[in-house]
Design a protein around this motif. Sequence first.
Motif, PDB file in Angstrom:
ATOM      1  N   LYS A 156       0.817  -1.216   0.000  1.00  0.00           N
ATOM      2  CA  LYS A 156       0.000   0.000   0.000  1.00  0.00           C
ATOM      3  C   LYS A 156       0.853   1.269   0.000  1.00  0.00           C
ATOM      4  N   ASP A 157       2.129   1.158   0.413  1.00  0.00           N
ATOM      5  CA  ASP A 157       3.016   2.321   0.463  1.00  0.00           C
ATOM      6  C   ASP A 157       3.728   2.574  -0.861  1.00  0.00           C
ATOM      7  N   ILE A 158       3.605   1.646  -1.798  1.00  0.00           N
ATOM      8  CA  ILE A 158       4.210   1.822  -3.122  1.00  0.00           C
ATOM      9  C   ILE A 158       3.243   2.632  -3.982  1.00  0.00           C
ATOM     10  N   VAL A 159       3.718   3.725  -4.568  1.00  0.00           N
ATOM     11  CA  VAL A 159       2.867   4.577  -5.405  1.00  0.00           C
ATOM     12  C   VAL A 159       2.841   4.050  -6.838  1.00  0.00           C
ATOM     13  N   TYR A 160       4.021   3.803  -7.393  1.00  0.00           N
ATOM     14  CA  TYR A 160       4.087   3.217  -8.737  1.00  0.00           C
ATOM     15  C   TYR A 160       5.454   2.576  -8.934  1.00  0.00           C
ATOM     16  N   ILE A 161       5.576   1.820 -10.022  1.00  0.00           N
ATOM     17  CA  ILE A 161       6.835   1.155 -10.371  1.00  0.00           C
ATOM     18  C   ILE A 161       7.121   1.469 -11.829  1.00  0.00           C
ATOM     19  N   SER A 162       8.362   1.809 -12.122  1.00  0.00           N
ATOM     20  CA  SER A 162       8.710   2.201 -13.485  1.00  0.00           C
ATOM     21  C   SER A 162       9.910   1.408 -13.984  1.00  0.00           C
ATOM     22  N   LYS A 163       9.991   1.284 -15.304  1.00  0.00           N
ATOM     23  CA  LYS A 163      11.154   0.668 -15.941  1.00  0.00           C
ATOM     24  C   LYS A 163      11.905   1.772 -16.660  1.00  0.00           C
ATOM     25  N   GLU A 164      13.094   2.075 -16.180  1.00  0.00           N
ATOM     26  CA  GLU A 164      13.925   3.136 -16.752  1.00  0.00           C
ATOM     27  C   GLU A 164      15.109   2.477 -17.449  1.00  0.00           C
ATOM     28  N   TYR A 167      16.719  -0.701 -15.920  1.00  0.00           N
ATOM     29  CA  TYR A 167      16.476  -0.747 -14.490  1.00  0.00           C
ATOM     30  C   TYR A 167      15.001  -0.563 -14.137  1.00  0.00           C
ATOM     31  N   VAL A 168      14.590  -1.238 -13.080  1.00  0.00           N
ATOM     32  CA  VAL A 168      13.235  -1.103 -12.546  1.00  0.00           C
ATOM     33  C   VAL A 168      13.328  -0.375 -11.211  1.00  0.00           C
ATOM     34  N   GLN A 169      12.457   0.616 -11.033  1.00  0.00           N
ATOM     35  CA  GLN A 169      12.452   1.398  -9.802  1.00  0.00           C
ATOM     36  C   GLN A 169      11.098   1.284  -9.110  1.00  0.00           C
ATOM     37  N   VAL A 170      11.151   1.084  -7.795  1.00  0.00           N
ATOM     38  CA  VAL A 170       9.953   1.084  -6.960  1.00  0.00           C
ATOM     39  C   VAL A 170       9.872   2.449  -6.277  1.00  0.00           C
ATOM     40  N   HIS A 171       8.770   3.156  -6.522  1.00  0.00           N
ATOM     41  CA  HIS A 171       8.607   4.510  -6.015  1.00  0.00           C
ATOM     42  C   HIS A 171       7.686   4.527  -4.802  1.00  0.00           C
ATOM     43  N   ILE A 172       8.263   4.884  -3.662  1.00  0.00           N
ATOM     44  CA  ILE A 172       7.478   5.123  -2.458  1.00  0.00           C
ATOM     45  C   ILE A 172       7.058   6.595  -2.510  1.00  0.00           C
ATOM     46  N   ARG A 173       6.395   7.088  -1.513  1.00  0.00           N
ATOM     47  CA  ARG A 173       5.837   8.441  -1.580  1.00  0.00           C
ATOM     48  C   ARG A 173       6.879   9.515  -1.867  1.00  0.00           C
ATOM     49  N   ASP A 174       8.086   9.396  -1.298  1.00  0.00           N
ATOM     50  CA  ASP A 174       9.083  10.450  -1.496  1.00  0.00           C
ATOM     51  C   ASP A 174      10.468   9.905  -1.843  1.00  0.00           C
ATOM     52  N   GLN A 175      10.524   8.647  -2.303  1.00  0.00           N
ATOM     53  CA  GLN A 175      11.814   8.044  -2.608  1.00  0.00           C
ATOM     54  C   GLN A 175      11.639   6.920  -3.616  1.00  0.00           C
ATOM     55  N   ALA A 176      12.711   6.634  -4.374  1.00  0.00           N
ATOM     56  CA  ALA A 176      12.679   5.544  -5.348  1.00  0.00           C
ATOM     57  C   ALA A 176      13.838   4.592  -5.098  1.00  0.00           C
ATOM     58  N   LEU A 223      -2.101  11.380 -12.659  1.00  0.00           N
ATOM     59  CA  LEU A 223      -1.401  12.132 -11.621  1.00  0.00           C
ATOM     60  C   LEU A 223      -1.461  11.311 -10.337  1.00  0.00           C
ATOM     61  N   MET A 224      -0.290  11.024  -9.790  1.00  0.00           N
ATOM     62  CA  MET A 224      -0.219  10.156  -8.638  1.00  0.00           C
ATOM     63  C   MET A 224      -0.195  10.969  -7.342  1.00  0.00           C
ATOM     64  N   ASP A 225      -0.646  10.324  -6.284  1.00  0.00           N
ATOM     65  CA  ASP A 225      -0.735  10.982  -4.981  1.00  0.00           C
ATOM     66  C   ASP A 225       0.569  10.779  -4.200  1.00  0.00           C
ATOM     67  N   ASP A 226       1.665  11.293  -4.759  1.00  0.00           N
ATOM     68  CA  ASP A 226       2.937  11.235  -4.053  1.00  0.00           C
ATOM     69  C   ASP A 226       3.482  12.649  -3.875  1.00  0.00           C
ATOM     70  N   ALA A 227       4.644  12.781  -3.275  1.00  0.00           N
ATOM     71  CA  ALA A 227       5.194  14.106  -2.979  1.00  0.00           C
ATOM     72  C   ALA A 227       5.462  14.910  -4.244  1.00  0.00           C
ATOM     73  N   LEU A 228       5.794  14.233  -5.353  1.00  0.00           N
ATOM     74  CA  LEU A 228       6.124  14.917  -6.599  1.00  0.00           C
ATOM     75  C   LEU A 228       4.930  15.087  -7.531  1.00  0.00           C
TER      76      LEU A 228
END
Length: 248
Positions: A156-164, A167-176, A223-228
Amino acid sequence: MGWNIVIADDEAPAREELVYLLEQFHDVDKVTHATCGMDAIKKVKEQTPDVLFLDMEMPDLNGLQIAEIVGEIQPQVKIVFSTAYDQYAVHAFKLRAFHYMLKPYDEEDLAIVFRELRKSQLETASVIPVNATTAGATSVKLALELEEGIKYVFPKDIVYISKEGKYVQVHIRDQAYDVTYTLSELEQKLEPFGFFRCHKSYLVNLGSIAELKSWVNGAYNLLMDDALRSSIPVSRNYVKMLRLKLEI
């Protein structure tokens, strides 16, 4: 109380035949009709039926697509697929179909369905409920292997996951966090927790979506509900399914 049933079939004669057969069973309480896939989803949301008799071939969504959506919004509904063709059977049972009937309908086949329904009802009634916390359902976490060790995060704390790139990044509210998982592996792990593949490079937490904004050429951005207030692209092919999963 008797069974609350929704019949989803775009052919009126098939619906009427099934209604007639269902009326022969004393424990059928209510039967609601749906004439297409979108109508079936709407009726399931409104009626919260016990059973959905679902035709495989309809003009807007096919039975497998409808079953997948119903499994998300009303997972307790027992789905009985009905079709004139048997080639869908394997796919149907992969979606945990309760039963599978071939047209034209047979009274004995329907009697078998109801015997199984009653048996399932008795088995469910005999099960002692287990507290979710006791079962550990609320403590399950995703393990992120980092250089300094393993970080555990609640889905529930994961906002989204991206493939850059690679590399794959797991984005929490204010950190990846860079992870060793593939996007497909994370999609499989997180699908039961309300995650949705909206683009070939993005997996989003449905609970963290703030807005859906139209973009160009029929595409959308989330638009995601994270800090950014991160903006995530949505491929046109996924927009319809995304809205069905998001909206009540």
